[in-house]
Design an enzyme around this catalytic site. Structure first.
Site, PDB file in Angstrom:
ATOM      1  N   SER A 182      -0.069  -9.770  -0.330  1.00  0.00           N
ATOM      2  CA  SER A 182      -0.867 -10.996  -0.262  1.00  0.00           C
ATOM      3  C   SER A 182      -0.391 -11.985  -1.325  1.00  0.00           C
ATOM      4  O   SER A 182      -0.711 -13.176  -1.254  1.00  0.00           O
ATOM      5  CB  SER A 182      -2.360 -10.682  -0.431  1.00  0.00           C
ATOM      6  OG  SER A 182      -2.557  -9.940  -1.611  1.00  0.00           O
ATOM      7  N   GLN A 194      -3.848 -20.860  19.423  1.00  0.00           N
ATOM      8  CA  GLN A 194      -4.641 -19.880  18.673  1.00  0.00           C
ATOM      9  C   GLN A 194      -4.723 -18.561  19.437  1.00  0.00           C
ATOM     10  O   GLN A 194      -5.009 -17.524  18.863  1.00  0.00           O
ATOM     11  CB  GLN A 194      -6.064 -20.388  18.479  1.00  0.00           C
ATOM     12  CG  GLN A 194      -6.146 -21.549  17.558  1.00  0.00           C
ATOM     13  CD  GLN A 194      -7.576 -22.006  17.337  1.00  0.00           C
ATOM     14  OE1 GLN A 194      -8.523 -21.266  17.562  1.00  0.00           O
ATOM     15  NE2 GLN A 194      -7.726 -23.231  16.890  1.00  0.00           N
ATOM     16  N   THR A 199       1.761  -4.550   4.139  1.00  0.00           N
ATOM     17  CA  THR A 199       1.619  -4.913   5.559  1.00  0.00           C
ATOM     18  C   THR A 199       0.980  -6.285   5.769  1.00  0.00           C
ATOM     19  O   THR A 199       1.184  -6.904   6.808  1.00  0.00           O
ATOM     20  CB  THR A 199       0.763  -3.873   6.308  1.00  0.00           C
ATOM     21  OG1 THR A 199      -0.525  -3.816   5.690  1.00  0.00           O
ATOM     22  CG2 THR A 199       1.416  -2.509   6.296  1.00  0.00           C
ATOM     23  N   THR A 237       0.820  -1.220   0.000  1.00  0.00           N
ATOM     24  CA  THR A 237       0.000   0.000   0.000  1.00  0.00           C
ATOM     25  C   THR A 237       0.849   1.264   0.000  1.00  0.00           C
ATOM     26  O   THR A 237       0.486   2.280  -0.591  1.00  0.00           O
ATOM     27  CB  THR A 237      -0.922  -0.012   1.245  1.00  0.00           C
ATOM     28  OG1 THR A 237      -1.785  -1.135   1.135  1.00  0.00           O
ATOM     29  CG2 THR A 237      -1.750   1.252   1.344  1.00  0.00           C
ATOM     30  N   ASP A 239       1.241  -6.647  -4.280  1.00  0.00           N
ATOM     31  CA  ASP A 239       0.481  -6.563  -3.041  1.00  0.00           C
ATOM     32  C   ASP A 239       1.028  -7.735  -2.219  1.00  0.00           C
ATOM     33  O   ASP A 239       1.167  -8.851  -2.747  1.00  0.00           O
ATOM     34  CB  ASP A 239      -1.008  -6.779  -3.362  1.00  0.00           C
ATOM     35  CG  ASP A 239      -1.897  -6.663  -2.128  1.00  0.00           C
ATOM     36  OD1 ASP A 239      -2.813  -5.831  -2.155  1.00  0.00           O
ATOM     37  OD2 ASP A 239      -1.680  -7.418  -1.158  1.00  0.00           O
TER      38      ASP A 239
HETATM   39  N1  ASN Z   1      -2.718  -5.277   0.782  1.00  0.00           N
HETATM   40  C1  ASN Z   1      -1.615  -4.433   1.164  1.00  0.00           C
HETATM   41  C2  ASN Z   1      -0.341  -5.271   1.086  1.00  0.00           C
HETATM   42  O1  ASN Z   1      -0.083  -6.049   1.976  1.00  0.00           O
HETATM   43  C3  ASN Z   1      -1.837  -3.882   2.556  1.00  0.00           C
HETATM   44  C4  ASN Z   1      -0.870  -2.824   2.990  1.00  0.00           C
HETATM   45  O2  ASN Z   1       0.253  -2.750   2.552  1.00  0.00           O
HETATM   46  N2  ASN Z   1      -1.278  -1.950   3.918  1.00  0.00           N
HETATM   47  O3  ASN Z   1       0.372  -5.187   0.126  1.00  0.00           O
END
Ligand code: ASN
Length: 356
Positions: A75, A294, A105, A25, A73
């Site tokens: 993810s 958990q 993040t 992000t 990203d």
């Molecule tokens: N979806 C973003 C990532 O992890 C979230 C972020 O960076 N705040 O690339």
């Protein structure tokens, strides 16, 4: 692609920081499909820094910046991404006094934990950061996070992989993302922060950092993680009613070489002999299986309750108070190396980088 801060030309490279921009992000821009990773981060960062008060700008350490050709990203990160970043740091380790990794993040704490195992004995700072809002958005946290990361990356007493985010410095192998929106998105549930921003100062607490005795001399371990991008290590979090056939569907697969189980509370599992038998069969086949809780805080104590006792006999390793990130990336790291099964088991229960 490589660029330098305005002062970098006058500084010898070993006095500089290397920023590696991977996506996330922090550098995203709006597209019709939503936020997307975007390039030219060097120029965009220059523009943002130019708006800082002169005194603040002058205090920043000089840096070079490289940007990955494919920005993601986070993810989309895989163990191959972790390996790629570690290899890039290794290739430049003696050229820079510290490193800042700009990362999304969502999986930043996974990359941080993995880098810690790959860069064992690190003798300088590797600081990961990102942002909850893109650099150009009003009141974004991006610039403050970059500034803080640069300041900590210039502190030679700091000799490990860390995360700087929202004023806090956290051990990489102890941190988790705790919030989807708040600016202080990261926390370190079982270990105190290693440092923090106190007004204009960036204060490192050396007594909490990895001591030389703990980390030892530099001995990077950079095994090939590529096969693990295909899912050789799985992660299963229990739910009430989990059945043996469900666990078996994953654990019995011949491609699976390791598993992280997330148990109830202090290390309890459903009282079902069929479940225990699935686990015991898998460890008997040499699969590396570890357990954590958990619950985000505290440790597992396998065997404290009758409901968890059989796990030890089934060959499950205690992950103590490790984060899911630290436990999972450690399984990947140990399985990627040509170690005997007993060496892997022994190293798993040993603290390698202050992760447990
Ligand atoms: N979806 C973003 C990532 O992890 C979230 C972020 O960076 N705040 O690339």
């Amino acid at each position: 692609m490589s660029t330098s801060s305005p002062l970098a030309a006058c500084a010898p490279s070993e006095e500089r920081i290397l920023i590696i921009y991977t996506g996330g992000t922090i550098g995203m821009e709006v597209s019709p499909k939503g936020l997307l990773p975007s390039g030219h981060f060097d120029q965009r960062l220059d523009q943002a820094l130019a708006r800082l008060p002169l005194a603040e700008r002058q205090q920043l350490p000089v840096f070079d910046l490289i940007s990955y050709p494919t920005l993601i990203d986070s993810s989309a990160a895989t163990p191959a991404t972790w390996q790629h970043i570690a290899t890039d740091i290794d290739a430049r380790i003696s050229d820079y006094r510290g490193f800042v990794i700009l990362h999304g993040t969502d999986t930043l704490s996974w990359t941080a934990a993995s880098l810690a195992y790959q860069l064992q004995g690190l003798d300088r700072p590797v600081v990961l950061t990102g942002a909850m809002q893109p650099l150009e958005v009003a009141n974004s946290d991006a610039l403050e996070n970059i500034q803080g990361a640069l300041h900590f990356a210039a502190q030679s007493a700091l000799q490990e992989v860390v995360i700087y985010f929202a004023g806090q410095l956290l051990r990489g192998a102890r941190a988790v993302k705790q919030h989807t929106e708040a600016v202080d998105a990261f926390t370190s549930p079982n270990y105190p922060r290693l440092g923090e921003r106190v007004e204009e100062d960036f204060v490192y607490y050396p007594s909490r950092g990895l001591s030389y005795q703990q980390r030892g001399a530099p001995r990077f371990e950079l095994p090939d993680y590529t096969p693990f991008a295909q899912g050789e290590v799985i992660r299963v979090s229990l739910w009430p009613g989990i059945a043996a056939w469900q666990l078996a569907a994953w654990l019995n697969d011949v491609r699976v070489r390791g598993a992280l189980l997330q148990l109830w509370g202090a290390g309890n599992i459903t009282d079902d002999p069929d479940i225990m038998s699935v686990i015991a069969t898998a460890t008997g086949e040499g699969k590396l299986i570890a357990a954590i809780s958990q619950a985000p805080q505290g440790s597992v104590h396998l065997g404290a309750y009758a409901a968890g006792h059989d796990l030890v006999e089934a060959g499950v390793l205690s992950g103590d108070g490790m984060t899911p990130e630290a436990a999972y990336t450690k399984l990947v790291h140990l399985l990627a190396q040509p170690l005997t099964e007993s060496a892997r088991r022994q190293q798993f229960v040993t603290s390698l980088v202050g992760e447990r």
